[in-house]
Design a protein around this motif. Sequence first.
Motif, short mmCIF file in Angstrom:
data_model
loop_
_atom_site.label_atom_id
_atom_site.label_comp_id
_atom_site.label_asym_id
_atom_site.label_seq_id
_atom_site.Cartn_x
_atom_site.Cartn_y
_atom_site.Cartn_z
N ASN A 1 3.24 -5.16 -0.17
CA ASN A 1 2.16 -6.13 0.25
C ASN A 1 2.11 -6.52 1.62
N ASN B 1 0.17 -6.38 6.65
CA ASN B 1 -0.08 -6.52 5.17
C ASN B 1 -1.01 -5.48 4.46
N ARG B 2 -0.93 -5.36 3.28
CA ARG B 2 -1.89 -4.42 2.53
C ARG B 2 -3.30 -4.12 2.87
N SER C 1 0.84 -1.21 0.06
CA SER C 1 0.11 -0.03 -0.16
C SER C 1 0.65 1.31 -0.08
#
Length: 124
Positions: A57, A72-73, A1
């Motif tokens: 990610n 995580n994303r 992200s």
Amino acid sequence: SDMMARMISNDQFPPFEIGRSCAIEIPNEINSKITYKNLDLQTPEVQDRIKEGFLVNSLAMSLADRMSFELNRFMQLKKIEFLDGEVEQEIEGDAFGASVFILTTELGNLIEHLVDQLGGYVEA
């Protein structure tokens, strides 16, 4: 992200510390995934990939030497691990209920710090 890319590029996210591993990729491209493990993420190689448009990610992080985790994303916490022996000693010497209380308190602190650093809760 985009947020995690800024975390890696800035390396300043108190009270969090950026870890030494991440997974990045270019969306919609076959074979574009790269995983870095046990590497300073401030190296030119990683920074150049972020500037080229690779999305993060997953990112290894830690909170005040108390616990490590992977974000995580989807902003999900994975691989949560308590780092200091203090929590483990309290768990070994106490009843189950006290252990659950200690762990949930630590996780609550982690979540509150993340929410603060990411700009707060979104009103629905």
